[in-house]
Scaffold this motif. Structure first.
Motif, PDB file in Angstrom:
ATOM      1  N   ASN A 166       0.771  -1.252   0.044  1.00  0.00           N
ATOM      2  CA  ASN A 166      -0.223  -0.197   0.164  1.00  0.00           C
ATOM      3  C   ASN A 166       0.893   1.423  -0.198  1.00  0.00           C
ATOM      4  OD1 ASN A 166       0.498   0.253   2.753  1.00  0.00           O
ATOM      5  ND2 ASN A 166      -1.284  -1.073   3.364  1.00  0.00           N
ATOM      6  N   ASN A 168       2.511   2.942   2.025  1.00  0.00           N
ATOM      7  CA  ASN A 168       3.757   3.051   2.841  1.00  0.00           C
ATOM      8  C   ASN A 168       4.291   2.351   2.591  1.00  0.00           C
ATOM      9  OD1 ASN A 168       1.963   4.454   4.681  1.00  0.00           O
ATOM     10  ND2 ASN A 168       0.768   3.019   6.096  1.00  0.00           N
ATOM     11  N   GLY A 169       3.902   1.673   2.116  1.00  0.00           N
ATOM     12  CA  GLY A 169       5.555   0.257   1.259  1.00  0.00           C
ATOM     13  C   GLY A 169       5.073  -1.514   1.120  1.00  0.00           C
ATOM     14  N   TYR A 171       5.396  -5.595   2.046  1.00  0.00           N
ATOM     15  CA  TYR A 171       4.955  -6.267   2.257  1.00  0.00           C
ATOM     16  C   TYR A 171       5.139  -8.299   1.839  1.00  0.00           C
ATOM     17  CZ  TYR A 171       0.164  -7.055   2.741  1.00  0.00           C
ATOM     18  OH  TYR A 171      -1.019  -7.002   2.768  1.00  0.00           O
ATOM     19  N   ASP A 207       5.490   5.547   8.621  1.00  0.00           N
ATOM     20  CA  ASP A 207       4.665   4.806   8.780  1.00  0.00           C
ATOM     21  C   ASP A 207       4.316   3.036   8.268  1.00  0.00           C
ATOM     22  OD1 ASP A 207       2.482   6.563   9.906  1.00  0.00           O
ATOM     23  OD2 ASP A 207       2.103   7.128   7.653  1.00  0.00           O
ATOM     24  N   LEU A 208       4.063   2.345   9.002  1.00  0.00           N
ATOM     25  CA  LEU A 208       3.885   0.910   7.784  1.00  0.00           C
ATOM     26  C   LEU A 208       3.076   0.205   7.253  1.00  0.00           C
ATOM     27  CD1 LEU A 208       5.106  -0.646  11.193  1.00  0.00           C
ATOM     28  CD2 LEU A 208       6.464   0.039   9.364  1.00  0.00           C
ATOM     29  N   PRO A 209       3.453  -0.599   6.351  1.00  0.00           N
ATOM     30  CA  PRO A 209       2.304  -1.403   5.146  1.00  0.00           C
ATOM     31  C   PRO A 209       1.047  -1.994   6.431  1.00  0.00           C
ATOM     32  CG  PRO A 209       4.119  -2.191   5.165  1.00  0.00           C
ATOM     33  CD  PRO A 209       4.869  -1.043   5.373  1.00  0.00           C
ATOM     34  N   THR A 210       1.771  -3.078   7.447  1.00  0.00           N
ATOM     35  CA  THR A 210       1.310  -3.337   7.465  1.00  0.00           C
ATOM     36  C   THR A 210       1.649  -3.741   9.106  1.00  0.00           C
ATOM     37  OG1 THR A 210       0.725  -6.113   7.951  1.00  0.00           O
ATOM     38  CG2 THR A 210       2.478  -5.777   7.204  1.00  0.00           C
ATOM     39  N   GLN A 211       0.821  -4.287  10.231  1.00  0.00           N
ATOM     40  CA  GLN A 211       1.203  -4.632  11.603  1.00  0.00           C
ATOM     41  C   GLN A 211       2.813  -5.109  12.130  1.00  0.00           C
ATOM     42  OE1 GLN A 211      -1.373  -3.786  14.968  1.00  0.00           O
ATOM     43  NE2 GLN A 211      -2.911  -4.367  13.891  1.00  0.00           N
ATOM     44  N   THR A 242       1.952   0.080  14.086  1.00  0.00           N
ATOM     45  CA  THR A 242       1.890   0.560  13.459  1.00  0.00           C
ATOM     46  C   THR A 242       2.702   1.674  12.147  1.00  0.00           C
ATOM     47  OG1 THR A 242       0.762   2.635  13.870  1.00  0.00           O
ATOM     48  CG2 THR A 242      -0.707   0.308  13.663  1.00  0.00           C
ATOM     49  N   TRP A 270       4.481 -11.601  12.244  1.00  0.00           N
ATOM     50  CA  TRP A 270       3.084 -11.124  11.846  1.00  0.00           C
ATOM     51  C   TRP A 270       1.708 -11.930  13.605  1.00  0.00           C
ATOM     52  CZ3 TRP A 270      -1.020 -13.993  10.620  1.00  0.00           C
ATOM     53  CH2 TRP A 270      -0.916 -15.192   9.833  1.00  0.00           C
TER      54      TRP A 270
ATOM     55  N   ILE B   8      -3.522   1.528   6.654  1.00  0.00           N
ATOM     56  CA  ILE B   8      -2.124   0.223   7.177  1.00  0.00           C
ATOM     57  C   ILE B   8      -2.599  -1.768   7.287  1.00  0.00           C
ATOM     58  CG2 ILE B   8      -1.538  -0.599   9.408  1.00  0.00           C
ATOM     59  CD1 ILE B   8      -1.326   2.372  10.405  1.00  0.00           C
ATOM     60  N   GLU B   9      -2.505  -2.734   6.186  1.00  0.00           N
ATOM     61  CA  GLU B   9      -3.028  -3.548   6.590  1.00  0.00           C
ATOM     62  C   GLU B   9      -2.905  -4.147   8.413  1.00  0.00           C
ATOM     63  OE1 GLU B   9      -4.172  -7.540   6.688  1.00  0.00           O
ATOM     64  OE2 GLU B   9      -2.151  -7.257   6.951  1.00  0.00           O
ATOM     65  N   GLN B  80      -2.904  -3.110  -2.689  1.00  0.00           N
ATOM     66  CA  GLN B  80      -3.108  -1.758  -2.788  1.00  0.00           C
ATOM     67  C   GLN B  80      -2.439  -0.170  -3.712  1.00  0.00           C
ATOM     68  OE1 GLN B  80      -6.471  -1.587  -1.172  1.00  0.00           O
ATOM     69  NE2 GLN B  80      -6.240  -3.275  -0.767  1.00  0.00           N
ATOM     70  N   SER B  81      -3.115   0.838  -4.016  1.00  0.00           N
ATOM     71  CA  SER B  81      -2.076   1.757  -4.125  1.00  0.00           C
ATOM     72  C   SER B  81      -1.766   2.125  -3.682  1.00  0.00           C
ATOM     73  CB  SER B  81      -4.415   2.915  -4.476  1.00  0.00           C
ATOM     74  OG  SER B  81      -3.164   4.077  -5.692  1.00  0.00           O
ATOM     75  N   MET B  82      -1.048   2.363  -3.947  1.00  0.00           N
ATOM     76  CA  MET B  82       0.830   3.246  -3.336  1.00  0.00           C
ATOM     77  C   MET B  82       0.857   4.079  -4.005  1.00  0.00           C
ATOM     78  SD  MET B  82       3.244   0.460  -4.760  1.00  0.00           S
ATOM     79  CE  MET B  82       4.532   0.406  -3.125  1.00  0.00           C
ATOM     80  N   TYR B  87      -5.527   8.543  -1.095  1.00  0.00           N
ATOM     81  CA  TYR B  87      -6.648   7.678   0.236  1.00  0.00           C
ATOM     82  C   TYR B  87      -6.305   9.574   0.920  1.00  0.00           C
ATOM     83  CZ  TYR B  87      -3.825   3.637  -0.232  1.00  0.00           C
ATOM     84  OH  TYR B  87      -3.583   3.111  -0.741  1.00  0.00           O
TER      85      TYR B  87
END
Lengths: 271, 109
Positions: A166, A168-169, A171, A207-211, A242, A270, B8-9, B80-82, B87
């Motif tokens: 996404n 944020n990056g 993963y 910010d991270l793309p996932t937790q 996050t 994860w 955020i995932e 998802q969209s980068m 957003y």
């Protein structure tokens, strides 16, 4: 192999020979088409047996001789051989028919595989195809190793590998809980605060793309810019699930605020 | 109100946030109403989660907020969209759009 020999009580008007005892061979040698020679010196008569247990023999036709205990000798006939061939052919056809069985024949109510007979090869293939689409898939093929990973109580319940991205990056999550994150982001940073013999930025967040699980996370990174300046990115203990918090970028040269590209690699879990 | 959703995932938590709604200067998110009418023009204030950045009101009077926005790949596409612009939404009144690309709903056989 000795001939099947024994004795039993033959009853006039009955197909049933009782009190059978074998002196050689046994009941398994008697089936449809077996000829019994009844009586010894002189032979009384010859009859056809169709089946036997350990102590009875069933005859094709009722016994026409006198009632009484008699010895017998069993012999095999071409008719018996033909019966055996027919039985084998029936077995073969049964094999072929099994190939059209449905997957439900293969599963118990709890989706466990029934202890399959060797006949159910086709069903096993069907079951695999069915299972591939099921939420609790237990088998993997090339088409379902990549998908959404999930787990229940530490036991994987989804695909083997999941990757995503996404704003944020990017993963990659593995079924064993391993989480890899790569982030490329642009920031305007001044590397101008003395840091031993080096220089650093003030703290910043990413910010991270996932937790992530912060206490099971390692971070490494670098930065560079259009002017040829580069350096390292150092993590802190303030990371959250996050966000990477209070990162600093460290360089050898004191450089004023400028646009920098940040490349950050994270290894975490994860679950 | 300018709303940036920090997507955020949600990983193991499998959370799917529902987009915020706006009514005047009041933002409602995750069941909580946030009345931002007292924020003067040109001001910035720090805010805790679910806000991920300062609450700001421009000199022109426009509010802007950043919100933590979870999604899960159980329901959403992995990729998802980068593009950050996908957003950011300008919501005058009503529900903010959801920027998350969802998986097609599976029809059970």
């Amino acid at each position: 192999m000795a001939l099947t020999i024994g004795s039993g009580t033959f009853t006039n008007g009955s197909t049933s020979v009782t009190g059978v005892a074998f002196t050689s061979g046994g009941a398994s040698f008697i089936s449809s088409g077996t000829l019994l020679g009844v009586g010894v010196s002189p032979m009384d008569r010859q009859v056809e047996a169709i089946s036997a247990t350990t102590n009875t023999i069933t005859l094709r036709e009722v016994w026409g001789g006198t009632t009484g205990a008699k010895q017998f000798t069993a012999a095999y006939t071409t008719e018996g051989l033909r019966d055996a061939i027919d039985a084998a052919r029936g077995f073969s056809e049964q094999l072929a028919n099994r190939s059209t069985a449905t997957t439900t024949d293969m599963q118990t109510a709890t989706n466990d595989v029934k202890i399959a007979t060797p006949l159910k090869v086709k069903q096993a293939i069907d079951f695999h195809a069915y299972n591939k689409a099921a939420a609790d898939a237990q088998f993997f093929s090339r088409s379902n190793i990549v998908g959404a990973v999930s787990q229940s109580g530490g036991v994987p319940t989804g695909a083997i590998i999941e990757s995503g991205s996404n704003v944020n990056g990017e993963y990659v999550r593995y079924a064993d809980g391993t989480l890899l994150i790569s982030i490329r982001t642009a920031r305007t940073l001044g590397v101008s605060t003395a840091y031993g013999n080096l220089y650093r930025t003030s703290g910043f967040n990413v910010d991270l793309p996932t937790q992530i699980i912060p206490e099971r996370t390692t971070v490494s990174g670098s930065f560079y810019d259009a002017n040829g300046n580069s350096g390292w990115i150092l993590s802190s203990i303030n990371n959250t699930t996050t966000q990477l918090n209070s990162l600093i970028a460290v360089g050898a040269d004191n450089t004023a605020s400028a646009a920098r590209i940040l490349d950050i690699s994270i290894m975490s879990k994860w679950y | 109100m300018k709303i940036k959703l920090d997507a955020i995932e949600s990983g193991i938590d499998k959370i799917d946030d529902i987009p915020p709604t706006v009514s005047g200067d009041t933002l409602t998110y995750r069941g909580e109403p946030y009345d931002l009418s007292q924020l003067p023009s040109g001001a910035e204030v720090e805010a805790d989660l679910p806000f991920t950045d300062k609450l700001k009101r421009s000199v022109d009077g426009e509010l802007s907020v950043s919100l933590q926005y979870f999604y899960t790949t159980q329901t959403a596409e992995a990729y998802q969209s980068m593009n950050i612009n996908d957003y950011i939404f300008d919501v005058i009144d009503g529900e903010c759009p959801c920027p998350i690309k969802r998986k097609p709903i599976e029809v059970s056989e």
